[in-house]
Scaffold this active site. Structure first.
Site, PDB file in Angstrom:
ATOM      1  N   SER A 149      34.099  -2.232  -3.950  1.00  0.00           N
ATOM      2  CA  SER A 149      33.581  -1.109  -3.181  1.00  0.00           C
ATOM      3  C   SER A 149      34.430   0.146  -3.430  1.00  0.00           C
ATOM      4  O   SER A 149      34.501   0.602  -4.562  1.00  0.00           O
ATOM      5  CB  SER A 149      33.507  -1.514  -1.701  1.00  0.00           C
ATOM      6  N   ASP A 225      23.272  -6.307  -0.340  1.00  0.00           N
ATOM      7  CA  ASP A 225      24.413  -5.470   0.087  1.00  0.00           C
ATOM      8  C   ASP A 225      23.866  -4.309   0.923  1.00  0.00           C
ATOM      9  O   ASP A 225      23.028  -3.527   0.436  1.00  0.00           O
ATOM     10  CB  ASP A 225      25.105  -4.952  -1.176  1.00  0.00           C
ATOM     11  N   HIS A 258      27.735  -7.509   1.013  1.00  0.00           N
ATOM     12  CA  HIS A 258      28.911  -6.706   0.638  1.00  0.00           C
ATOM     13  C   HIS A 258      30.236  -7.410   0.960  1.00  0.00           C
ATOM     14  O   HIS A 258      31.299  -6.838   0.762  1.00  0.00           O
ATOM     15  CB  HIS A 258      28.843  -5.375   1.399  1.00  0.00           C
TER      16      HIS A 258
HETATM   17  N1  LIG Z   1      33.473  -1.268   8.874  1.00  0.00           N
HETATM   18  C1  LIG Z   1      32.395  -0.809   8.077  1.00  0.00           C
HETATM   19  C2  LIG Z   1      32.265  -1.620   6.837  1.00  0.00           C
HETATM   20  C3  LIG Z   1      33.456  -1.571   6.009  1.00  0.00           C
HETATM   21  C4  LIG Z   1      33.383  -2.580   4.915  1.00  0.00           C
HETATM   22  O1  LIG Z   1      32.368  -3.247   4.675  1.00  0.00           O
HETATM   23  N2  LIG Z   1      34.470  -2.719   4.243  1.00  0.00           N
HETATM   24  C5  LIG Z   1      34.507  -3.608   3.113  1.00  0.00           C
HETATM   25  C6  LIG Z   1      34.939  -2.817   1.929  1.00  0.00           C
HETATM   26  S1  LIG Z   1      33.906  -1.397   1.698  1.00  0.00           S
HETATM   27  C7  LIG Z   1      35.473  -4.727   3.367  1.00  0.00           C
HETATM   28  O2  LIG Z   1      35.925  -5.359   2.437  1.00  0.00           O
HETATM   29  N3  LIG Z   1      35.818  -4.992   4.629  1.00  0.00           N
HETATM   30  C8  LIG Z   1      36.838  -5.927   5.008  1.00  0.00           C
HETATM   31  C9  LIG Z   1      36.481  -7.366   4.969  1.00  0.00           C
HETATM   32  O3  LIG Z   1      35.297  -7.726   4.806  1.00  0.00           O
HETATM   33  O4  LIG Z   1      37.405  -8.203   5.056  1.00  0.00           O
HETATM   34  C10 LIG Z   1      31.091  -0.877   8.823  1.00  0.00           C
HETATM   35  O5  LIG Z   1      31.118  -1.413   9.899  1.00  0.00           O
HETATM   36  O6  LIG Z   1      30.081  -0.413   8.313  1.00  0.00           O
END
Ligand SMILES: N[C@@H](CCC(=O)N[C@@H](CS)C(=O)NCC(=O)O)C(=O)O
Length: 278
Positions: A149, A225, A258
């Protein structure tokens, strides 16, 4: 060169998963990162694969959920997982998850209040590699880079800007064009200001359009995603790579989202891709 503090070291798959911190001259904060070093004969240096994480992540998300250690151990790859931004009291932040702490976008910020600390480009390109070379059994002539990402954006842009250093580049669900998505507009607008010509160094498609080249690129992208249409837009990378004759392997993975469930599913493919090239 700053010294290293060991936060933890645990034996895993014959190697050591470590977490370390150091005082960064670039970010003017303590920075934490994870390094997995496979078991090896004394004196042997191993290739280094950098994994850059996405929004909201620290070094720990991929370490806990990425499931890279068994195969990294088999393939003899050191895996380095940096944090995604400076952190701590006195470091500016934003209320939203997509700006500030946890959202460094791998840029050197020029705008206030970010410019003093948000220097993740120099941190990843210069400061941390020097520390890794000094402190770990790393063969710095054999480095690859991948990420997820926002970290996929980091891997693509850093890889494209440094083709001699990174012999392999891949990404999971990357932001491929910061100029063409809301996350990019918010972050680069905030960190770099409104002159979009300064954003091109931080846009994989623009870098390719401006002449940057790598040997080839691997991308895995889930079709389920939630950020695919609005933020990630892999078709833009397909078009840029086609125009530049960069071989791109884009695997659209039916039903995958995602999350780290997707990343861990395709982690082995990426580790093998890098090992073959390092
Ligand atoms: N917090 C955001 C999403 C953030 C998100 O999806 N982050 C990804 C990277 S872009 C991630 O790897 N999050 C941490 C995880 O899944 O451990 C939302 O609620 O929309």
């Amino acid at each position: 060169m700053s010294s290293l503090t060991t936060i933890s070291e645990n034996k895993a798959f014959g190697g050591v998963q470590g977490v370390y911190s150091h005082a960064s001259a670039e970010t003017k904060t303590d920075m934490t990162f994870a390094v997995f070093v496979p078991g090896r004969e004394d004196g042997v240096k191993l290739p280094v694969l950098w994994y850059l994480s996405g929004l909201t992540c620290t070094h720990a998300n991929v370490m806990d959920k990425g499931e890279y250690r068994r195969l990294a151990s088999e393939l003899g790859l050191i895996i380095v997982c940096p944090d995604t931004s400076p952190r701590g009291e006195g470091v500016p932040d934003d209320e939203a998850y997509d700006m500030g702490q946890g959202a460094g976008f791998y840029v050197n910020a020029t705008e206030e209040p970010w410019a003093a600390n948000f220097r993740m480009r120099s941190y990843i390109e210069q400061e941390l590699p020097a520390l890794i070379a000094q402190q770990f059994p790393a063969d710095m002539e054999r480095q690859g880079i991948f990420g997820h990402s926002m970290g996929g954006h980091g891997a693509l842009t850093i890889g494209l800007r440094n083709p001699d250093r990174f012999k392999s580049v891949s990404a999971f669900a990357p932001i491929v064009s910061s100029l063409n998505c809301p996350w990019g507009h918010k972050a680069l607008g905030g960190y770099l200001g409104t002159d979009q010509s300064t954003w091109r160094d931080y846009d994989a498609c623009a870098l390719i359009e401006d002449g940057a080249r790598v040997a080839n690129i691997l991308v895995d992208q889930g079709t389920a995603d939630q950020f695919l249409e609005e933020q990630l837009k892999p078709d833009l990378l397909v078009a840029a790579c086609e125009r530049a004759a960069i071989p791109l392997t884009l695997n659209m993975r039916e039903g995958y989202d995602h999350s780290y469930f997707t990343i861990s599913t395709f982690m082995d493919d990426h580790l093998r891709w890098h090992a073959e090239r390092l």
